[in-house]
Motif scaffolding. Structure first.
Motif, PDB file in Angstrom:
ATOM      1  N   HIS A  81       0.834  -1.203   0.000  1.00  0.00           N
ATOM      2  CA  HIS A  81       0.000   0.000   0.000  1.00  0.00           C
ATOM      3  C   HIS A  81       0.870   1.255   0.000  1.00  0.00           C
ATOM      4  CE1 HIS A  81      -2.912   3.043   1.124  1.00  0.00           C
ATOM      5  NE2 HIS A  81      -2.119   3.352   2.129  1.00  0.00           N
ATOM      6  N   LYS A  84       2.473   1.695  -3.357  1.00  0.00           N
ATOM      7  CA  LYS A  84       1.470   2.160  -4.319  1.00  0.00           C
ATOM      8  C   LYS A  84       1.260   3.667  -4.167  1.00  0.00           C
ATOM      9  CE  LYS A  84      -3.371   1.709  -5.611  1.00  0.00           C
ATOM     10  NZ  LYS A  84      -4.666   1.157  -5.232  1.00  0.00           N
ATOM     11  N   THR A  85       1.237   4.138  -2.937  1.00  0.00           N
ATOM     12  CA  THR A  85       1.083   5.575  -2.691  1.00  0.00           C
ATOM     13  C   THR A  85       2.260   6.347  -3.283  1.00  0.00           C
ATOM     14  OG1 THR A  85      -0.194   5.148  -0.691  1.00  0.00           O
ATOM     15  CG2 THR A  85       0.788   7.339  -0.901  1.00  0.00           C
ATOM     16  N   ARG A  87       4.094   5.391  -5.793  1.00  0.00           N
ATOM     17  CA  ARG A  87       3.941   5.295  -7.248  1.00  0.00           C
ATOM     18  C   ARG A  87       2.893   6.283  -7.749  1.00  0.00           C
ATOM     19  NH1 ARG A  87       3.187   0.045  -7.001  1.00  0.00           N
ATOM     20  NH2 ARG A  87       1.049   0.142  -7.677  1.00  0.00           N
ATOM     21  N   GLU A  88       1.750   6.339  -7.095  1.00  0.00           N
ATOM     22  CA  GLU A  88       0.671   7.240  -7.506  1.00  0.00           C
ATOM     23  C   GLU A  88       1.076   8.702  -7.373  1.00  0.00           C
ATOM     24  OE1 GLU A  88      -2.641   5.887  -5.167  1.00  0.00           O
ATOM     25  OE2 GLU A  88      -3.166   4.339  -6.653  1.00  0.00           O
ATOM     26  N   ASP A  93       8.934   4.582  -9.967  1.00  0.00           N
ATOM     27  CA  ASP A  93       8.429   3.733 -11.041  1.00  0.00           C
ATOM     28  C   ASP A  93       8.628   2.295 -10.594  1.00  0.00           C
ATOM     29  OD1 ASP A  93       7.636   5.654 -12.951  1.00  0.00           O
ATOM     30  OD2 ASP A  93       9.708   5.897 -13.612  1.00  0.00           O
TER      31      ASP A  93
END
Length: 127
Positions: A81, A84-85, A87-88, A93
């Motif tokens: 999680h 992912k944060t 990355r967003e 990358d």
């Protein structure tokens, strides 16, 4: 009549040149703040800041999630999680290779954030 939000100005987060003058020199335009704020917000969490540091300083420029997860007393899904944060927010990358995901820092956005936080004095206009 409905209110429409103005489109955000395009800021190249991978540019070598800073997007804007440092905070100490001039006010940050609203459009720039809206683009950069998610990255600062993502780094505002201690685990994500540590992950970002581990990824950015990794030998070879990338880190496997298999090496990141054991460094924390957190579950794999929690680490995923946080990654992912990052990355967003555009800070990293990721590439999947088999069962593992490898992360690498995006130096352009890191340069933008660093330039914005620079406290160097403005160039003097002495002649």
């Amino acid at each position: 009549m409905s209110k429409q939000e103005a489109p955000l100005a395009v800021i190249d987060l991978n540019a070598d040149a800073p997007c804007c003058p440092p905070l100490a020199q001039r006010r940050v335009p609203a459009e720039t703040a809206a683009v950069l704020a998610p990255a600062f917000k993502a780094l505002g969490d201690p685990v994500r800041l540590q992950l970002m540091s581990m990824i950015a300083s990794a030998e070879g420029g990338e880190a496997c999630v298999c090496d990141l997860t054991p460094a924390f007393d957190l579950t794999g899904p929690t680490i995923s999680h946080h990654l992912k944060t990052l990355r967003e927010a555009g800070l990293v990358d990721a590439d999947r290779r088999g069962t593992w995901v490898y992360y690498r820092a995006r130096p352009g956005i890191l340069r933008q954030l660093a330039a914005l936080l620079s406290v160097e004095p403005a160039p003097s206009s002495q002649a």
